[in-house]
Design a protein around this motif. Structure first.
Motif, PDB file in Angstrom:
ATOM      1  N   ASN A  89       7.258  -4.038  16.613  1.00 51.96           N
ATOM      2  CA  ASN A  89       7.783  -3.390  15.413  1.00 51.96           C
ATOM      3  C   ASN A  89       8.206  -4.417  14.363  1.00 51.96           C
TER       4      ASN A  89
ATOM      5  N   LYS B 207       6.672  -4.589  10.675  1.00 52.72           N
ATOM      6  CA  LYS B 207       7.570  -4.545   9.512  1.00 52.72           C
ATOM      7  C   LYS B 207       7.317  -5.739   8.596  1.00 52.72           C
TER       8      LYS B 207
ATOM      9  N   THR C  75       5.270   0.563   7.818  1.00 55.80           N
ATOM     10  CA  THR C  75       6.351   1.257   8.529  1.00 55.80           C
ATOM     11  C   THR C  75       6.114   1.157  10.030  1.00 55.80           C
TER      12      THR C  75
ATOM     13  N   ILE D  44       7.554   6.031  12.632  1.00 57.74           N
ATOM     14  CA  ILE D  44       7.672   7.215  11.779  1.00 57.74           C
ATOM     15  C   ILE D  44       8.664   8.192  12.398  1.00 57.74           C
TER      16      ILE D  44
ATOM     17  N   TRP E 257      13.366   0.320  11.170  1.00 63.79           N
ATOM     18  CA  TRP E 257      11.975   0.597  11.531  1.00 63.79           C
ATOM     19  C   TRP E 257      11.434   1.887  10.903  1.00 63.79           C
ATOM     20  N   TRP E 258      12.312   2.761  10.426  1.00 70.99           N
ATOM     21  CA  TRP E 258      11.877   4.089   9.984  1.00 70.99           C
ATOM     22  C   TRP E 258      11.209   4.043   8.601  1.00 70.99           C
ATOM     23  N   ASN E 259      10.426   5.055   8.311  1.00 67.52           N
ATOM     24  CA  ASN E 259       9.907   5.313   6.966  1.00 67.52           C
ATOM     25  C   ASN E 259      11.057   5.693   6.038  1.00 67.52           C
ATOM     26  N   GLU E 260      10.943   5.362   4.761  1.00 64.43           N
ATOM     27  CA  GLU E 260      12.046   5.593   3.827  1.00 64.43           C
ATOM     28  C   GLU E 260      12.428   7.070   3.727  1.00 64.43           C
TER      29      GLU E 260
ATOM     30  N   TYR F 220      12.412   9.368   6.043  1.00 64.55           N
ATOM     31  CA  TYR F 220      12.550   9.938   7.380  1.00 64.55           C
ATOM     32  C   TYR F 220      13.409  11.203   7.402  1.00 64.55           C
TER      33      TYR F 220
ATOM     34  N   GLY G 221       1.965   4.324   8.699  1.00 65.77           N
ATOM     35  CA  GLY G 221       2.931   3.939   9.722  1.00 65.77           C
ATOM     36  C   GLY G 221       2.192   3.619  10.998  1.00 65.77           C
TER      37      GLY G 221
END
Length: 436
Positions: free
Chosen positions: A178, A182, A187, A190, A248-251, A253, A270
């Protein structure tokens, strides 16, 4: 988790070579005016249940002209559960019926109400995980209907190839991947909390790993002797907190939904999406050109030897004890047909498989997406464990809200696990379970 949320699409018609299943000559008991033995088959009226049942009956009757099968349907969900229990208690159950495996099956009092099928030849073909969820200490009562699915990490293979990444078998390896993803501006993981149910996968999909470390966890949990706030079950919550803390998440989320997650992992926006493998039908429908770029692996445990694929087993077909004589023999023949290669071919024609079958008698078609074939080695090597809901009736109603909070940094993993322990306590008490 409610697997009916996963969309299914119909495949184009495929020629079916039905397998003949012989039946010994039948007497007059249970016969109709044509001299046939007539049995009834009860299934739910949702999804493709009716279509696959009709196709199975047609093929079965062609190969067994001395048996006729009358299809009966009823609602799914709580109403269907209550109807099943009422019919069993009043002796009015259909000769063969379709119902849940696992903890809901156990609630039917199978030793009293169902016919044991241990002596049937197809039993030896079942994977051990399936046997566990359709049996008691006194016998095996159910035969699988449909394929499995898993709670796992769906990933983009092209991203892995471009970055030179290997499939992780430990959590540390997953975390390292990850960070590389990144750094590449992609991403890593997800999350789609706009559909709150999807937030549960870090906890629910980790249960196979929990069971690998503590084989008695599910039974002790049901008895009130295990808690999520303690290891190894705490790890799922901790993994989710780590993902948020590491960025680690998508903006989006918090607002993204299931369809967004499918799009992102399919198109490479992602790299990873922890989800049920039933998502394969969405990929087939909406992103057919990307299917070769999508794979799956088990949510990693801390140690490689504890990494197991958490599997949602299929529902099953059962025979009530009220089915007797020639009808019983005909019912057993019908159940055997469902679990024959010919019966499985019909099922894969009408339903989109979401994973391998729970019986070695049935194989996935050669043209299924790679996401499904990626699951097969876990089954072949015995590296699967059932999801907790198949081993325990306890699942608190607020888990998806709690995991949204943990995955959003609102609540710590420890606090989230403690809150969930309180949530399930209320349900266990409502069920009247000892130890709570």
């Amino acid at each position: 988790m409610n697997s009916t949320r996963i969309r299914r699409v119909l495949l184009a018609g495929v020629g079916v070579a039905a397998l003949a299943v012989p039946l010994a000559a039948c007497g007059s008991s249970g016969g109709n005016a044509d001299g046939k033995v007539e049995i009834t088959f009860l299934t739910g009226n949702t999804g493709t249940n009716v279509e696959v049942a009709e196709a199975l009956i047609a093929a079965f009757e062609k190969e067994n002209p001395d048996i006729s099968v009358k299809l009966e349907t009823q609602p799914a969900g709580t109403e269907g559960d209550n109807l099943i229990k009422t019919k069993l208690s009043t002796g009015e159950m259909s000769d063969v019926f379709y119902y849940n495996s696992g903890s809901l099956f156990q609630a039917l009092n199978p030793d009293q109400n169902l016919v044991a099928l241990d002596d049937q030849p197809w039993v030896d073909d079942l994977i051990d995980t399936m046997k566990d969820v359709v049996s008691t200490d006194k016998g095996i009562y159910g035969a699988p209907f449909g394929a499995t699915q898993a709670g796992a990490v769906v990933y983009n293979k092209k991203i892995y190839a471009d970055l030179g990444l290997q499939i992780p078998t430990t959590w540390d390896e997953f975390a390292a991947n990850n960070e590389k993803i990144k750094a590449a501006g992609i991403t890593p993981v997800i999350q789609t909390y706009g559909d709150t149910w999807t937030s549960q996968l870090f906890v629910l999909g980790d249960f196979g790993n929990v069971l690998a470390q503590d084989a008695d966890w599910a039974s002790d949990y049901t008895a009130g002797e295990r808690k999520y706030v303690d290891e190894p079950a705490l790890q799922g919550f901790e993994n989710q907190q780590e993902g948020f803390d590491a960025g680690w998440w998508n903006e989006d989320y918090a607002s993204a939904v299931y369809d967004d997650g499918a799009r992102m992992v399919a198109t490479g926006e992602g790299a990873h999406y922890p989800i049920l493998t039933g998502i394969v039908s969405t990929f087939q429908q909406n992103y057919p050109d990307e299917l070769d770029n999508i794979g799956v692996f088990a949510l990693p445990a801390k140690k490689a030897e504890d990494t197991k694929l958490t599997v949602w087993l299929p529902n099953a077909v059962y025979i009530p004890r009220t089915t007797e004589g020639d009808k019983l023999e005909a019912a057993k023949t019908f159940v055997a047909f469902i679990n024959s290669p010919g019966g499985c071919e019909i099922q894969t024609t009408v339903m989109v498989p979401s994973g391998p079958f729970a019986t070695s008698a049935c194989a996935l078609p050669d043209d299924v997406p790679g996401l499904l074939t990626d699951m097969q080695p876990y089954f072949d090597e015995g590296n699967t464990n059932p999801a907790l809901e198949f081993l325990s009736p306890i699942k608190g109603p607020n888990l998806e809200n709690i995991t949204v909070e943990v995955g959003s940094g609102i609540r710590s993993a420890k606090d989230g696990a403690a809150l969930y322990d309180e949530d399930v306590k209320k349900q266990a008490q409502q069920l009247g379970l000892d130890g709570w």
